[in-house]
Design a protein around this motif. Structure first.
Motif, PDB file in Angstrom:
ATOM      1  N   GLN A  84      50.344  30.291  40.452  1.00  0.00           N
ATOM      2  CA  GLN A  84      49.052  30.979  40.808  1.00  0.00           C
ATOM      3  C   GLN A  84      49.414  32.549  40.716  1.00  0.00           C
ATOM      4  O   GLN A  84      48.650  33.564  40.138  1.00  0.00           O
ATOM      5  CB  GLN A  84      48.570  31.059  42.431  1.00  0.00           C
ATOM      6  CG  GLN A  84      47.313  31.831  42.712  1.00  0.00           C
ATOM      7  CD  GLN A  84      47.043  31.757  44.199  1.00  0.00           C
ATOM      8  OE1 GLN A  84      47.849  32.147  45.158  1.00  0.00           O
ATOM      9  NE2 GLN A  84      45.865  30.882  44.680  1.00  0.00           N
ATOM     10  N   CYS A  88      47.981  35.552  38.247  1.00  0.00           N
ATOM     11  CA  CYS A  88      47.462  36.741  38.528  1.00  0.00           C
ATOM     12  C   CYS A  88      48.153  37.872  37.798  1.00  0.00           C
ATOM     13  O   CYS A  88      47.481  39.010  37.474  1.00  0.00           O
ATOM     14  CB  CYS A  88      47.884  37.062  40.051  1.00  0.00           C
ATOM     15  SG  CYS A  88      46.997  36.107  40.967  1.00  0.00           S
ATOM     16  N   GLU A  92      45.817  40.496  35.338  1.00  0.00           N
ATOM     17  CA  GLU A  92      45.952  42.172  35.983  1.00  0.00           C
ATOM     18  C   GLU A  92      46.826  42.602  34.488  1.00  0.00           C
ATOM     19  O   GLU A  92      45.996  43.890  34.249  1.00  0.00           O
ATOM     20  CB  GLU A  92      46.961  42.147  37.104  1.00  0.00           C
ATOM     21  CG  GLU A  92      46.487  41.890  38.268  1.00  0.00           C
ATOM     22  CD  GLU A  92      45.090  42.679  38.622  1.00  0.00           C
ATOM     23  OE1 GLU A  92      44.825  43.875  38.278  1.00  0.00           O
ATOM     24  OE2 GLU A  92      44.298  42.358  39.367  1.00  0.00           O
ATOM     25  N   ARG A 105      38.639  37.814  39.107  1.00  0.00           N
ATOM     26  CA  ARG A 105      39.289  37.227  40.343  1.00  0.00           C
ATOM     27  C   ARG A 105      39.938  36.142  39.918  1.00  0.00           C
ATOM     28  O   ARG A 105      39.339  34.996  39.504  1.00  0.00           O
ATOM     29  CB  ARG A 105      38.270  37.207  41.550  1.00  0.00           C
ATOM     30  CG  ARG A 105      37.701  38.655  41.927  1.00  0.00           C
ATOM     31  CD  ARG A 105      36.934  38.362  42.997  1.00  0.00           C
ATOM     32  NE  ARG A 105      36.367  39.865  43.573  1.00  0.00           N
ATOM     33  CZ  ARG A 105      37.046  40.740  44.296  1.00  0.00           C
ATOM     34  NH1 ARG A 105      38.319  40.120  44.693  1.00  0.00           N
ATOM     35  NH2 ARG A 105      36.589  41.714  44.767  1.00  0.00           N
ATOM     36  N   VAL A 106      41.039  35.857  40.603  1.00  0.00           N
ATOM     37  CA  VAL A 106      41.739  34.665  40.640  1.00  0.00           C
ATOM     38  C   VAL A 106      41.451  33.797  41.795  1.00  0.00           C
ATOM     39  O   VAL A 106      41.598  34.127  42.890  1.00  0.00           O
ATOM     40  CB  VAL A 106      43.326  34.644  40.506  1.00  0.00           C
ATOM     41  CG1 VAL A 106      44.030  33.426  40.522  1.00  0.00           C
ATOM     42  CG2 VAL A 106      43.704  35.433  39.148  1.00  0.00           C
ATOM     43  N   ALA A 109      43.309  33.632  45.584  1.00  0.00           N
ATOM     44  CA  ALA A 109      44.273  34.532  45.530  1.00  0.00           C
ATOM     45  C   ALA A 109      44.109  36.228  45.933  1.00  0.00           C
ATOM     46  O   ALA A 109      44.627  36.906  45.039  1.00  0.00           O
ATOM     47  CB  ALA A 109      45.056  34.654  43.994  1.00  0.00           C
ATOM     48  N   GLN A 113      46.678  38.496  44.304  1.00  0.00           N
ATOM     49  CA  GLN A 113      46.267  39.480  43.493  1.00  0.00           C
ATOM     50  C   GLN A 113      46.216  40.846  43.877  1.00  0.00           C
ATOM     51  O   GLN A 113      46.765  41.556  42.905  1.00  0.00           O
ATOM     52  CB  GLN A 113      44.944  39.000  43.029  1.00  0.00           C
ATOM     53  CG  GLN A 113      44.490  39.554  41.873  1.00  0.00           C
ATOM     54  CD  GLN A 113      43.072  38.910  41.179  1.00  0.00           C
ATOM     55  OE1 GLN A 113      42.588  38.150  41.695  1.00  0.00           O
ATOM     56  NE2 GLN A 113      42.641  39.500  40.078  1.00  0.00           N
TER      57      GLN A 113
END
Length: 950
Positions: A84, A88, A92, A105-106, A109, A113
């Motif tokens: 995960q 992220c 990003e 958005r993850v 997270a 994140q």
């Protein structure tokens, strides 16, 4: 005296990269390396790969667990968390490098994140040599952008406003100036885009294409060029249209002797041009028209001019913004009306009610009287400037606040002032209270109550409308960099004096009186004007009374003050605010406001001071011209249009209604008072090519004006440019004889646009419309030059006129019926229905909407009459309904519908039609009542209706 208001100050700009920033970047790189590489290496080294080499047996579910088995289970969870985190990091980095705005958005997270976002931002800053990215941590204010060589640092808001009003040297009046903007570094997840820059500094995000065209392929400070409209980088210097405004926009002079084909971004700072010259410059190129200089200080930026520190996509539409000193092309003197968004919305609503009554008196074969000259230009400015969402936010938000506090048994706070900005409506309250009812929130330890734009959708109009207006005395005094500023006249608890040049003071008081008299966030009120003349009573005769001297008004003012005091004593309430919030005896709290344009004599000063001397809000406000010793508040207005309300800590560009604008607006209402309008000219027998009248035929280009505006063309265009190109084509469709390019540009770009932008738009429209079957372009520029549409373009309005003209000359009822039926089938709704707000303001000066509504209504009335004579009652009703689709406010057609229902002999149908007429009028926001003639017809054909609903 009320305590001064302390407005929130913007956070100071962050300095450029420092040694601390470099250290943070190094630490971020190390942290990312440990998390993305070190974690899996450690797991593999200690526990091995998480994937087993052989298929596990069922015994693993039954044998005893040891410490290594537990660690292996936990390692699986660590591997999932690591995956995960890597996801992220990828998201990003991709969002930051591509400058795509907020990264996606993850799932699940949130905290991870956010941590990765900070690390990636710091790391990319370290490795980016050209400062494409700047240090940005969440919850920090925007960093100061790097400034190109030769551009001076921006002044404060106050000095910018003062400079905008300072006379420019003669050489600056001749030398061209340009507007530039330096793209800011990202803040948190927020990256600037062309759309947001256009929204914040041009008043309309859809104008981002103009910025793109001005900067396409222009060399930027980092050596790159703008090639894709969605990709801009921090530190880039963008050229903006000349009507750009707001924080960050700088007026500069290009080099005196630029080299051929120079694309340098270096400029020398130039002081803003004077009012007159800035007005011409704002028009650009050959479109600039000579005219009177604009009244200084009346086009100040509103809420949209203040760029929020968070993505503007999260906020509802902010009020429109107008450039300081900019002139609206084709409007000239009317800038002040276009800049007054709340006043404009109120005046248009009052004008709509007056025109509805005017329409009741329209005779068959004529249209209602339309404004001309200055009055028409004033209405165009009002349409451009009116901002209905701001009115709704004020009206619903304040009523909701009063209702919620009343239900909780709480007292409304005193509202000293308010501000409508890009993000929210703010109330500056006293005393401080941190317990604001939802969806209101508090700031500055409870000194400011905020209602975000996003809350507007959740406010129930019906329940809010049932509540009394808690602050009817709120009125705009002007604008500053934060938005439109309002002050509650009742909060002064005494007399307000306004000092300054007499003409400017009168203009400020006139604007306040007009906004109060026409606004929607007040209920019933009385306004007494002293020394203004009686022409403003035309705007709201039920609210405004004009007298020549104070002595004529004092008895009524004293009687009203005594009545309010008696009502408070009888009810045991300590304030009118409590009575309004709890809905107790609503009539007792009806306010009375006095505006006096002539300075009072010493004796009159004492009388007014004694009348206004109260310790609480008393449903009254007194605003007089000139210095008055002992006044609760004294405001200063300068000749340049700056208003300083020092007791409140306010310094704004004043909202003014100068004499010429005042006269033009009064003429609008005088025109709407006229019962008889011009007669309609006979329609020509053949106004379109015969091929366009063949039933079922299809033309290369089809344009719909009678209903939702649309253009069907063979070409393809960018969806983002579609609204502008549609308006351009619709304007040409409404003027089949063609228009001069200057006239077209003045209608489509009333605030001005560079010549290259106009030419590019025409080129796109020409390509979009394509060519007809003979290979001729469907958009033609002749030798005069005039721009018009070709014969391969069919416009429903022109076809309607041709069919109606054929019907009038047919001489045979059957043929006339057929022609009129075909014509009315084209009316799909109100003229240009669904067009974007802020566009099509040229309708105010064109007269098209008056003629279209009258001709469609007359055609439907004639067809309904023909069918009634032929005994086809239901056909007569269908004809009336067809006309009502476009001319829904014309009660001539409502009466045709009622007569048709009556002719059927079906009492149930008559009752159904009567019910539908009253249901429709009950939902009418303009004027929820019927014309007397319509009510009389209902009483005649359905006399039992009133008794059944009583």
């Amino acid at each position: 005296m009320a305590p001064p208001v302390t407005r929130p100050r913007p956070a100071p700009a962050r300095p450029r990269r420092s040694a601390g920033d470099m250290l943070m970047g190094l630490l971020a790189v190390a942290a990312l390396a440990v998390l993305t590489v070190g974690v899996p290496v450690a797991l593999v080294t200690i526990l091995g790969l998480p994937v087993p080499h052989t298929m596990p047996s069922l015994s693993v579910l039954t044998h005893q667990l040891d410490i290594f088995a537990v660690l292996r289970v936990l390692s699986v969870l660590v591997w999932l968390a690591w995956l995960q985190l890597v996801w992220c990091v990828i998201v990003e980095i991709r969002g930051a490098v591509r400058n795509a705005g907020m990264p996606s958005r993850v799932p699940l997270a949130g905290g991870t994140q956010m941590l990765v976002h900070r690390l990636v931002t710091a790391a990319l800053l370290l490795v980016t040599a050209t400062a494409v990215l700047a240090p940005a941590l969440a919850h920090h204010a925007p960093a100061a952008p790097p400034r190109p060589a030769g551009v001076a640092a921006p002044a404060t808001a106050g000095t910018q406003q003062a400079a905008a009003r300072a006379p420019a040297p003669a050489e600056q009046a001749i030398r061209p100036v340009e507007k530039i903007y330096v793209v800011k570094p990202p803040v948190g997840r927020y990256h600037e885009s062309l759309w947001e820059i256009a929204h914040n500094h041009l008043g309309d995000g859809r104008r981002y294409g103009e910025i793109f065209e001005l900067n396409k392929d222009r060399v930027q400070p980092d050596g790159t060029r703008l090639t894709i409209s969605s990709l801009i980088r921090p530190g880039w210097v963008l050229h903006l249209p000349r009507d750009a405004h707001g924080p960050g926009v700088e007026t500069v002079a290009p080099p005196a002797t630029p080299g051929p084909g120079s694309e340098s971004s270096d400029y020398t700072a130039a002081a803003p041009a004077s009012a007159g010259h800035a007005g011409s410059a704002a028009l650009g190129g050959s479109l600039a028209q000579p005219g009177p200089a604009r009244q200084a200080g009346t086009g100040a930026t509103e809420g949209a001019a203040a760029a929020p520190a968070r993505p503007t996509a999260q906020a509802s539409p902010a009020p429109p913004a107008w450039s300081l000193g900019g002139a609206l092309h084709g409007l000239g003197f009317a800038n002040d009306l276009a800049a007054a968004s709340l006043l404009a919305a109120g005046v248009l609503a009052a004008l709509g009610r007056r025109r509805r009554i005017q329409l009741w008196q329209r005779a068959f074969g004529s249209q209602i009287a339309a404004p001309e000259a200055d009055a028409a230009a004033a209405e165009e400015a009002l349409r451009l400037g009116a901002h209905e969402p701001s009115v709704r936010l004020l009206d619903l938000g304040l009523r909701h606040l009063g209702r919620e506090l009343g239900r909780a048994g709480r007292v409304l706070p005193t509202v000293l002032a308010a501000c409508i900005g890009a993000d929210s409506l703010e109330l500056w309250v006293a005393p401080v209270d941190r317990n604001a009812p939802l969806p209101w929130t508090t700031a500055d330890d409870g000194a400011v109550w905020q209602l975000p734009w996003t809350a507007l959708e959740d406010l129930d109009p019906e329940s809010a409308a049932a509540a009394l207006a808690p602050f009817p005395g709120l009125v705009s005094i002007g604008t500053d960099s934060g938005g439109r500023v309002l002050v509650d006249l009742e909060a002064a608890h005494g007399l307000i004096s306004v000092a300054g040049p007499p003409e400017t003071v009168t203009a400020a008081l006139s604007a306040m009186a007009v906004e109060l008299a026409t606004n929607r966030w007040s209920d019933q009120m009385r306004i007494t004007l002293v020394g203004f003349g009686d022409d403003l009573t035309l705007l709201a005769p039920d609210r405004i009374t004009a007298v020549a001297a104070l002595a004529e008004a004092l008895p009524e003012l004293e009687a009203r003050a005594a009545a309010v005091a008696e009502a408070m004593a009888a009810s045991g309430l300590g304030s009118v605010l409590t009575g309004r919030s709890q809905g107790i005896n609503p009539e007792a709290w009806t306010p009375h406001y006095l505006f006096m344009a002539t300075p009072p004599t010493p004796a009159e000063q004492q009388q007014l001071l004694a009348l206004a001397a109260v310790r609480h809000a008393a449903a009254a406000g007194y605003v007089v011209a000139g210095e008055v010793p002992g006044a609760a508040w004294t405001w200063q207005v300068t000749g340049e249009g700056q208003l300083m309300a020092r007791p409140l800590g306010l310094d704004v560009a004043a909202q003014l209604l100068p004499p010429r604008q005042h006269a033009a607006m009064v003429e609008l209402f005088a025109t709407a008072q006229r019962a008889a309008g011009p007669e309609l000219d006979p329609l020509p027998p053949a106004s379109v090519p015969p091929a366009q009248l063949v039933p079922g035929s299809v033309m290369p280009v089809e344009i719909t004006l009678l209903g939702p505006v649309s253009v069907r063309a063979p070409g393809v265009t960018d969806p983002d440019r579609l609204p502008l190109l549609t308006e351009l084509v619709a304007y040409l469709a409404a003027h089949p004889g063609g228009v001069h390019p200057t006239v077209l540009a003045g209608a489509i770009w009333p605030r001005g646009a560079p010549a290259e932008v106009r030419e590019a738009a025409l080129g796109r429209a020409r390509e979009w419309l394509g060519r007809d079957d003979l290979g001729q372009p469907n958009l033609i520029t002749d030798a005069e030059p005039r721009i018009r549409l070709g014969d391969g373009v069919r416009v429903d309005w022109q076809v309607f006129q041709a069919l109606a003209g054929l019907a009038a000359r047919s001489g045979d009822p059957g043929s006339e019926d057929a022609y009129l039926d075909r014509a009315l089938s084209l009316a799909g709704g109100p003229l240009l229905a669904g067009h974007p707000a802020g566009r099509y303001a040229w309708l105010a000066t064109d007269g098209l909407e008056y003629e279209v509504a009258a001709r469609v209504a007359d055609a439907a009335h004639r067809l309904s009459g023909l069918r009634l004579e032929a005994g086809d009652a239901r056909g007569a009703m269908d004809a009336a309904r067809a006309g009502l689709r476009l001319a829904g406010a014309d009660e001539l057609l409502w009466r045709d519908l009622l007569r048709g229902a009556d002719a059927t002999g079906d009492e149930r149908l008559v009752r159904t039609v009567v019910d539908s007429v009253y249901a429709r009028i009950a939902q009418d926001e303009v004027l929820p009542r019927l014309a007397p003639e319509t009510e009389a017809l209902i009483d005649d054909i359905c006399p039992s209706w009133r008794s059944s609903v009583a």
